[in-house]
Write a protein that holds these residues in place. Structure first.
Motif, PDB file in Angstrom:
ATOM      1  N   THR A 299     -12.761  -1.753  -8.682  1.00 28.91           N
ATOM      2  CA  THR A 299     -12.328  -2.645  -9.759  1.00 28.91           C
ATOM      3  C   THR A 299     -12.082  -1.867 -11.046  1.00 28.91           C
ATOM      4  O   THR A 299     -11.389  -2.346 -11.942  1.00 28.91           O
ATOM      5  N   GLU A 300     -12.626  -0.640 -11.123  1.00 28.00           N
ATOM      6  CA  GLU A 300     -12.344   0.205 -12.287  1.00 28.00           C
ATOM      7  C   GLU A 300     -10.929   0.763 -12.242  1.00 28.00           C
ATOM      8  O   GLU A 300     -10.461   1.369 -13.209  1.00 28.00           O
ATOM      9  N   LEU A 301     -10.234   0.570 -11.132  1.00 32.04           N
ATOM     10  CA  LEU A 301      -8.867   1.055 -10.984  1.00 32.04           C
ATOM     11  C   LEU A 301      -7.842  -0.024 -11.319  1.00 32.04           C
ATOM     12  O   LEU A 301      -6.678   0.077 -10.941  1.00 32.04           O
ATOM     13  N   SER A 302      -8.262  -1.067 -12.018  1.00 29.96           N
ATOM     14  CA  SER A 302      -7.376  -2.193 -12.340  1.00 29.96           C
ATOM     15  C   SER A 302      -6.039  -1.700 -12.901  1.00 29.96           C
ATOM     16  O   SER A 302      -5.994  -0.908 -13.838  1.00 29.96           O
ATOM     17  N   GLY A 303      -4.947  -2.161 -12.270  1.00 27.40           N
ATOM     18  CA  GLY A 303      -3.612  -1.767 -12.701  1.00 27.40           C
ATOM     19  C   GLY A 303      -3.002  -0.656 -11.876  1.00 27.40           C
ATOM     20  O   GLY A 303      -1.800  -0.385 -11.978  1.00 27.40           O
ATOM     21  N   VAL A 304      -3.806   0.008 -11.042  1.00 26.31           N
ATOM     22  CA  VAL A 304      -3.303   1.103 -10.208  1.00 26.31           C
ATOM     23  C   VAL A 304      -2.678   0.521  -8.935  1.00 26.31           C
ATOM     24  O   VAL A 304      -3.261  -0.341  -8.279  1.00 26.31           O
ATOM     25  N   SER A 305      -1.484   1.009  -8.601  1.00 26.54           N
ATOM     26  CA  SER A 305      -0.762   0.527  -7.423  1.00 26.54           C
ATOM     27  C   SER A 305      -0.394   1.702  -6.525  1.00 26.54           C
ATOM     28  O   SER A 305      -0.185   2.815  -7.018  1.00 26.54           O
ATOM     29  N   ALA A 306      -0.322   1.453  -5.218  1.00 25.82           N
ATOM     30  CA  ALA A 306       0.052   2.503  -4.269  1.00 25.82           C
ATOM     31  C   ALA A 306       0.663   1.881  -3.016  1.00 25.82           C
ATOM     32  O   ALA A 306       0.281   0.781  -2.613  1.00 25.82           O
ATOM     33  N   PRO A 307       1.627   2.581  -2.389  1.00 26.28           N
ATOM     34  CA  PRO A 307       2.172   2.096  -1.115  1.00 26.28           C
ATOM     35  C   PRO A 307       1.158   2.322  -0.002  1.00 26.28           C
ATOM     36  O   PRO A 307       0.606   3.420   0.130  1.00 26.28           O
ATOM     37  N   VAL A 308       0.884   1.296   0.770  1.00 21.65           N
ATOM     38  CA  VAL A 308      -0.118   1.386   1.834  1.00 21.65           C
ATOM     39  C   VAL A 308       0.371   0.625   3.058  1.00 21.65           C
ATOM     40  O   VAL A 308       1.370  -0.093   3.010  1.00 21.65           O
TER      41      VAL A 308
ATOM     42  N   PRO B  82     -13.269  -7.834   7.926  1.00 22.67           N
ATOM     43  CA  PRO B  82     -12.710  -6.709   7.166  1.00 22.67           C
ATOM     44  C   PRO B  82     -11.200  -6.590   7.334  1.00 22.67           C
ATOM     45  O   PRO B  82     -10.626  -7.039   8.336  1.00 22.67           O
ATOM     46  N   ILE B  83     -10.565  -5.989   6.341  1.00 20.78           N
ATOM     47  CA  ILE B  83      -9.189  -5.547   6.461  1.00 20.78           C
ATOM     48  C   ILE B  83      -9.216  -4.025   6.418  1.00 20.78           C
ATOM     49  O   ILE B  83     -10.162  -3.427   5.902  1.00 20.78           O
ATOM     50  N   SER B  84      -8.221  -3.401   6.987  1.00 24.78           N
ATOM     51  CA  SER B  84      -8.154  -1.944   7.011  1.00 24.78           C
ATOM     52  C   SER B  84      -6.931  -1.486   6.236  1.00 24.78           C
ATOM     53  O   SER B  84      -5.833  -2.019   6.428  1.00 24.78           O
ATOM     54  N   VAL B  85      -7.118  -0.493   5.349  1.00 22.28           N
ATOM     55  CA  VAL B  85      -6.026   0.011   4.530  1.00 22.28           C
ATOM     56  C   VAL B  85      -5.767   1.477   4.875  1.00 22.28           C
ATOM     57  O   VAL B  85      -6.675   2.302   4.864  1.00 22.28           O
ATOM     58  N   ASN B  86      -4.516   1.778   5.195  1.00 16.27           N
ATOM     59  CA  ASN B  86      -4.078   3.156   5.407  1.00 16.27           C
ATOM     60  C   ASN B  86      -3.426   3.626   4.111  1.00 16.27           C
ATOM     61  O   ASN B  86      -2.321   3.211   3.773  1.00 16.27           O
ATOM     62  N   PHE B  87      -4.141   4.495   3.388  1.00 16.71           N
ATOM     63  CA  PHE B  87      -3.623   4.994   2.118  1.00 16.71           C
ATOM     64  C   PHE B  87      -2.611   6.121   2.304  1.00 16.71           C
ATOM     65  O   PHE B  87      -1.958   6.523   1.350  1.00 16.71           O
ATOM     66  N   LEU B  88      -2.471   6.606   3.545  1.00 15.22           N
ATOM     67  CA  LEU B  88      -1.568   7.731   3.810  1.00 15.22           C
ATOM     68  C   LEU B  88      -0.670   7.413   5.007  1.00 15.22           C
ATOM     69  O   LEU B  88      -0.669   8.126   6.014  1.00 15.22           O
TER      70      LEU B  88
ATOM     71  N   THR C 214       1.659  10.310   6.586  1.00 12.08           N
ATOM     72  CA  THR C 214       1.152  11.644   6.907  1.00 12.08           C
ATOM     73  C   THR C 214       0.597  11.701   8.325  1.00 12.08           C
ATOM     74  O   THR C 214      -0.078  10.775   8.773  1.00 12.08           O
ATOM     75  N   PRO C 215       0.862  12.810   9.061  1.00  9.37           N
ATOM     76  CA  PRO C 215       0.323  12.954  10.423  1.00  9.37           C
ATOM     77  C   PRO C 215      -1.167  13.285  10.391  1.00  9.37           C
ATOM     78  O   PRO C 215      -1.694  13.721   9.359  1.00  9.37           O
ATOM     79  N   PRO C 216      -1.870  13.113  11.512  1.00 10.35           N
ATOM     80  CA  PRO C 216      -3.324  13.303  11.549  1.00 10.35           C
ATOM     81  C   PRO C 216      -3.791  14.689  11.079  1.00 10.35           C
ATOM     82  O   PRO C 216      -4.849  14.807  10.458  1.00 10.35           O
ATOM     83  N   ASP C 217      -3.023  15.730  11.380  1.00 17.65           N
ATOM     84  CA  ASP C 217      -3.443  17.088  11.008  1.00 17.65           C
ATOM     85  C   ASP C 217      -2.809  17.568   9.706  1.00 17.65           C
ATOM     86  O   ASP C 217      -2.748  18.772   9.440  1.00 17.65           O
ATOM     87  N   TRP C 218      -2.369  16.634   8.902  1.00 16.88           N
ATOM     88  CA  TRP C 218      -1.686  16.968   7.656  1.00 16.88           C
ATOM     89  C   TRP C 218      -2.542  17.843   6.744  1.00 16.88           C
ATOM     90  O   TRP C 218      -2.091  18.862   6.213  1.00 16.88           O
TER      91      TRP C 218
ATOM     92  N   GLU D 157      -0.646  14.062  -4.725  1.00 20.22           N
ATOM     93  CA  GLU D 157       0.797  14.157  -4.468  1.00 20.22           C
ATOM     94  C   GLU D 157       1.294  12.951  -3.668  1.00 20.22           C
ATOM     95  O   GLU D 157       2.496  12.709  -3.579  1.00 20.22           O
ATOM     96  N   HIS D 158       0.355  12.209  -3.099  1.00 20.82           N
ATOM     97  CA  HIS D 158       0.700  11.029  -2.297  1.00 20.82           C
ATOM     98  C   HIS D 158       0.193   9.731  -2.919  1.00 20.82           C
ATOM     99  O   HIS D 158       0.687   8.653  -2.574  1.00 20.82           O
ATOM    100  N   LEU D 159      -0.790   9.834  -3.804  1.00 17.56           N
ATOM    101  CA  LEU D 159      -1.423   8.660  -4.392  1.00 17.56           C
ATOM    102  C   LEU D 159      -1.602   8.870  -5.896  1.00 17.56           C
ATOM    103  O   LEU D 159      -1.652  10.019  -6.356  1.00 17.56           O
ATOM    104  N   PRO D 160      -1.743   7.794  -6.670  1.00 12.64           N
ATOM    105  CA  PRO D 160      -2.071   7.958  -8.083  1.00 12.64           C
ATOM    106  C   PRO D 160      -3.359   8.762  -8.247  1.00 12.64           C
ATOM    107  O   PRO D 160      -4.305   8.601  -7.451  1.00 12.64           O
TER     108      PRO D 160
END
Length: 392
Positions: free
Chosen positions: A206-215, A252-258, A261-265, A284-287
């Motif tokens: 909740t301290e990240l209020s306003g931060v957005s990312a493609p997931v 629960p919901i599951s979020v893929n933040f990457l 990217t492939p598994p061995d990235w 380089e991929h996330l805020p």
């Protein structure tokens, strides 16, 4: 006092109700369109950031939730996005396509409301605004609706008053109450396309209020790939609104933040630039703020070269499948639509009429048909309204 008879009385001057009225009126039917609000189409005006995401070119039945997933096929097949686009263009309204097939007005949502009002006027529809329904009676094959001290009569009544989402706009469960009176079943209504709230265990986010990312967000077998937005209370953004319609409490919901990217990235990055901090690579991929928060929770960091391959694989696995268990949602106050509603088992998919109550129709959001985010619910409003308007 009893006013002259009508062929149909439509309750609710929103998207579905106006479409139904103009369709039936154009066929020569005498239509009375009633709404307790002082102006038509109020929810249309606030949609799409004021530009009205009026349809989606990728509309298909599998993008709707319902206890009967086949119910929407008939109406959607007979009134398509292309049909509504033709109407919009006939009125000279400029539009554009945004992401994922979403169509918006170039100008204002007011243009869509004015278009529908113009079509209703041209079809001779009588509109009564600013008057709540005082009573509904049914006898001898006729529905009698009392508004503003006057009783209006018709052989057909259309429920188009939507669901309880966004109560500050005057939304209520009125349609459900009327449906129950006539013996129609109700699928438990719930807020849909709604932000999640997070519990104390996720206070860090909740301290990240306003931060957005493609997931990519997942619940059971349902997945959506769009942006997520952190808020001061939890999770929002298109991805979260989409999955919220499917989500069940205490799961629960599951979020893929990457998702790209492939598994061995991270292992490849380690070999290419071992002295680069993990946080910088992740940023380089996330805020940057999000990258830092995720790594703090994982408990890893430092230069890539200082981490074992096993630790980097574990970090990637966690970032690709991050569990959140929402404490709840923001409820009807912030829900764009209502899932559930009047059971489709009671209705004809061809005409939207109640099978056991001849002359009673129900359309739009009041029905247990709920679309994805992105213009799908408007297309259901147009399609179901047109189906009933054609049948009246």
């Amino acid at each position: 006092m009893t006013d002259p008879d009508y062929d149909a009385i439509i309750l609710g001057a929103g998207a579905a109700g106006m479409m139904c009225a103009m369709t039936a009126g154009a066929r020569g039917k005498r239509i009375l369109l009633v709404d307790h609000a002082d102006a038509p189409g109020k929810k249309i005006l606030i949609s799409g950031g004021g530009r009205c995401n009026f349809t989606n070119i990728h509309t298909a039945p599998d993008r709707y939730l319902s206890a009967n997933p086949h119910f929407a096929k008939s109406a959607l097949g007979r009134y398509t996005p292309q049909d509504f686009i033709a109407l919009v263009e006939r009125h000279g309204i400029a539009w554009h396509e945004k992401t994922l097939g979403q169509l918006f007005c170039d100008g204002s949502a007011r243009q869509i409301v004015d278009m529908l009002a113009s079509e209703c006027a041209g079809a001779g529809v009588t509109i009564a605004l600013g008057h709540p329904v005082a009573d509904i009676a049914h006898a001898d094959g006729r529905f009698r609706v009392t508004i503003n001290g006057r009783e209006h009569s018709a052989p057909a009544l259309v429920l188009a008053t939507g669901g309880p989402s966004i109560p500050k706009m005057g939304a209520t469960g009125f349609a459900y109450d009327v449906a129950r009176r006539f013996g129609l079943g109700i699928v438990q209504p719930r807020p849909a396309l709604v932000p999640f709230t997070l519990g104390a265990e996720d206070a860090l986010f909740t301290e990240l209020s306003g931060v957005s990312a493609p997931v990519e967000v997942r619940w059971n077998k349902v997945r959506f790939r769009e942006a997520a937005l952190f808020t001061h209370r939890g999770l929002s953004g298109p991805a979260m609104l989409q999955i919220s319609s499917y989500w069940q409490h205490r799961t629960p919901i599951s979020v893929n933040f990457l998702p790209d990217t492939p598994p061995d990235w991270l292992l490849a990055e380690k070999r290419a630039r071992p002295r680069t901090p993990l946080r910088r690579v992740l940023a380089e991929h996330l805020p940057d703020r999000l990258a830092q928060a995720l790594l703090e929770r994982i408990g890893t960091g430092g230069e890539l070269g200082s981490s074992s391959d096993k630790a980097l694989r574990a970090a990637h696995a966690r970032l690709s499948d991050w569990p959140f268990t929402p404490s709840g949602t923001e409820g009807y106050a912030k829900a764009e639509v209502t899932a559930g509603g009047i059971s489709t088992a009671a209705l004809s998919s061809q005409s939207m009429m109640a099978k056991a109550v001849p002359g009673l129709y129900t359309i739009g959001e009041a029905v247990d048909v709920t679309g994805w985010l992105g213009g799908y619910n408007f297309q259901w409003a147009w399609a179901s309204g047109h189906a009933a308007g054609t049948a009246l």
